[in-house]
Design a protein around this motif. Structure first.
Motif, short mmCIF file in Angstrom:
data_model
loop_
_atom_site.label_atom_id
_atom_site.label_comp_id
_atom_site.label_asym_id
_atom_site.label_seq_id
_atom_site.Cartn_x
_atom_site.Cartn_y
_atom_site.Cartn_z
N ALA A 73 0.83 -1.20 0.00
CA ALA A 73 0.00 0.00 0.00
C ALA A 73 0.87 1.25 0.00
CB ALA A 73 -0.93 0.00 1.21
N GLU A 74 1.94 1.22 0.78
CA GLU A 74 2.85 2.36 0.83
C GLU A 74 3.57 2.54 -0.51
OE1 GLU A 74 6.40 2.47 0.98
OE2 GLU A 74 6.41 4.63 1.36
N LEU A 75 3.94 1.44 -1.14
CA LEU A 75 4.60 1.51 -2.45
C LEU A 75 3.67 2.10 -3.49
CD1 LEU A 75 7.09 0.90 -4.20
CD2 LEU A 75 6.19 -1.44 -4.51
N ARG A 76 2.41 1.69 -3.47
CA ARG A 76 1.43 2.21 -4.43
C ARG A 76 1.25 3.72 -4.28
NH1 ARG A 76 -1.67 -2.33 -2.38
NH2 ARG A 76 -1.30 -4.11 -3.78
N ASP A 77 1.36 4.22 -3.06
CA ASP A 77 1.21 5.65 -2.83
C ASP A 77 2.33 6.45 -3.49
OD1 ASP A 77 -1.10 5.38 -1.37
OD2 ASP A 77 -0.10 5.42 0.58
N ARG A 78 3.48 5.82 -3.69
CA ARG A 78 4.65 6.53 -4.21
C ARG A 78 4.92 6.27 -5.69
NH1 ARG A 78 8.78 4.60 -2.78
NH2 ARG A 78 8.24 2.84 -1.46
N ARG A 79 4.45 5.16 -6.21
CA ARG A 79 4.75 4.80 -7.59
C ARG A 79 3.45 4.65 -8.38
NH1 ARG A 79 9.39 6.03 -9.26
NH2 ARG A 79 9.27 4.40 -10.87
N SER A 80 3.48 5.12 -9.60
CA SER A 80 2.25 5.12 -10.41
C SER A 80 1.84 3.73 -10.86
CB SER A 80 2.44 6.02 -11.64
OG SER A 80 3.52 5.55 -12.44
N SER A 81 2.80 2.81 -10.93
CA SER A 81 2.47 1.43 -11.29
C SER A 81 3.52 0.50 -10.69
CB SER A 81 2.42 1.25 -12.81
OG SER A 81 3.70 1.44 -13.39
N ILE A 82 3.15 -0.74 -10.56
CA ILE A 82 4.09 -1.80 -10.16
C ILE A 82 4.14 -2.77 -11.32
CG2 ILE A 82 4.64 -3.62 -8.50
CD1 ILE A 82 3.03 -2.05 -6.42
N ASP A 83 5.30 -2.85 -11.95
CA ASP A 83 5.41 -3.51 -13.25
C ASP A 83 6.10 -4.87 -13.22
OD1 ASP A 83 4.48 -1.08 -14.86
OD2 ASP A 83 6.18 -0.27 -13.74
N GLY A 84 6.70 -5.22 -12.09
CA GLY A 84 7.38 -6.50 -12.04
C GLY A 84 7.55 -7.03 -10.64
N LEU A 85 7.49 -8.34 -10.52
CA LEU A 85 7.82 -9.05 -9.28
C LEU A 85 8.72 -10.21 -9.66
CD1 LEU A 85 7.63 -9.84 -6.29
CD2 LEU A 85 5.49 -11.05 -6.83
N LEU A 86 9.98 -10.13 -9.26
CA LEU A 86 10.93 -11.21 -9.51
C LEU A 86 11.20 -11.89 -8.20
CD1 LEU A 86 13.33 -9.33 -11.94
CD2 LEU A 86 11.20 -10.54 -12.45
N HIS A 87 10.72 -13.11 -8.07
CA HIS A 87 10.81 -13.86 -6.81
C HIS A 87 12.07 -14.71 -6.81
CE1 HIS A 87 9.94 -17.05 -3.86
NE2 HIS A 87 9.28 -16.10 -3.23
N LEU A 88 13.09 -14.23 -6.07
CA LEU A 88 14.38 -14.91 -6.02
C LEU A 88 14.72 -15.32 -4.60
CD1 LEU A 88 16.29 -12.38 -8.33
CD2 LEU A 88 15.01 -14.42 -9.01
N VAL A 89 13.71 -15.52 -3.80
CA VAL A 89 13.92 -15.93 -2.40
C VAL A 89 14.52 -17.33 -2.39
CG1 VAL A 89 12.87 -16.32 -0.16
CG2 VAL A 89 12.00 -14.50 -1.65
N GLY A 90 15.67 -17.47 -1.76
CA GLY A 90 16.38 -18.74 -1.79
C GLY A 90 16.16 -19.58 -0.54
N GLY A 91 16.74 -20.74 -0.56
CA GLY A 91 16.65 -21.65 0.58
C GLY A 91 16.92 -23.07 0.12
N TRP A 92 17.71 -23.78 0.88
CA TRP A 92 18.01 -25.15 0.50
C TRP A 92 18.19 -26.02 1.74
CZ3 TRP A 92 18.04 -29.30 -2.27
CH2 TRP A 92 18.93 -30.34 -1.98
N ARG A 93 17.48 -27.09 1.78
CA ARG A 93 17.72 -28.18 2.72
C ARG A 93 17.36 -29.46 2.00
NH1 ARG A 93 15.49 -26.52 8.80
NH2 ARG A 93 16.80 -24.67 9.07
N GLY A 94 18.20 -30.47 2.11
CA GLY A 94 17.95 -31.74 1.45
C GLY A 94 17.04 -32.63 2.27
N GLY A 95 16.72 -33.76 1.72
CA GLY A 95 15.99 -34.79 2.45
C GLY A 95 14.49 -34.62 2.46
N SER A 96 13.86 -35.30 3.42
CA SER A 96 12.40 -35.36 3.47
C SER A 96 11.84 -35.11 4.87
CB SER A 96 11.92 -36.74 3.00
OG SER A 96 12.51 -37.76 3.81
N ALA A 97 12.66 -34.60 5.78
CA ALA A 97 12.23 -34.40 7.16
C ALA A 97 11.16 -33.32 7.26
CB ALA A 97 13.43 -34.01 8.04
N PRO A 98 10.17 -33.51 8.15
CA PRO A 98 9.08 -32.54 8.28
C PRO A 98 9.55 -31.13 8.63
CG PRO A 98 8.49 -34.59 9.37
CD PRO A 98 9.93 -34.72 8.98
N ASP A 99 10.51 -31.01 9.53
CA ASP A 99 11.00 -29.68 9.91
C ASP A 99 11.65 -28.97 8.72
OD1 ASP A 99 10.10 -30.08 12.44
OD2 ASP A 99 12.07 -30.45 13.33
#
Length: 219
Positions: A73-99
């Protein structure tokens, strides 16, 4: 309808880079900034965003819908449009454990789901909205030792396909894309990703929307 070529440049477009503090995020921010975009670098820790090449930075928990809504909401107040969302959030854990599954789910899938739901209408209203994620080549050949990771990456790809379908049905000049890489520490992988992200606005949305783009660095 095809956007005019002038509408498919990056000049002064507002592009949100989620996970901007990582190796891929930093390279992508630099490439977008060099192309003239107004880059909003988003991360979960202020220290991770130090020296990122961006017009502005924001510390946001992208897994928290309330926090994301307030930030957007704050970003919309300052910028006339939002033209892109590049999702590069990382994270790696191997295996199959629930945690490990819970740890990865928050980073790989929940942050994507929350951020894209919040910005979906903004991207759809842009003259050339673009959303992209990075997935793994291992999704095509899942192994038990990576069960949690490939399951969640596969789910993220499906979410992106659903976004693409929705924008296609509405006929908006918007595209959702999945980039597939082996590993970002491979020779040339980060540079290829940065170049591919910056090029998203130079390609027609009908060609991009729903695409699964393999990035294979030269050896």
């Amino acid at each position: 309808m095809t956007a005019p070529l002038a509408d498919r440049t990056l000049a002064d477009r507002t592009v949100v880079v989620a996970g901007a503090g990582g190796i891929g995020g930093r390279a992508v921010c630099a490439a977008l900034t060099a192309a003239g975009a107004h880059v909003v670098a988003v991360g979960s820790r202020a220290e991770s965003l130090a020296d990122v090449d961006a017009a502005e930075t924001a510390v946001v928990d992208l897994a928290d819908p309330v926090a994301v809504a307030a930030w957007a909401a704050e970003l919309r107040d300052r910028r006339s449009s939002i033209d892109g969302l590049l999702h590069l959030v990382g994270g790696w854990r191997g295996g199959s454990a629930p945690d490990d599954f819970d740890w990865l789910e928050r980073r790989v899938l929940t942050t994507l789901r929350v951020a894209s739901r919040e910005l979906r209408d903004d991207l759809g209203a842009s003259s050339a909205g673009r959303l992209a994620i990075v997935s793994s080549a291992s999704v095509a050949q899942p192994k038990w030792g990576m069960a949690n990771y490939v399951t969640l990456k596969s789910a993220a790809e499906t979410w992106v396909q659903a976004l693409a379908s929705g924008w296609r049905a509405k006929g908006t000049p918007t595209a959702a894309v999945t980039f597939v890489v082996g590993a970002l520490d491979e020779l040339g992988a980060v540079d290829d990703l940065a170049a591919a992200c910056a090029a998203l606005w130079s390609v027609d949305h009908e060609q991009l929307n729903g695409a699964l783009v393999e990035l294979t660095p030269a050896s």
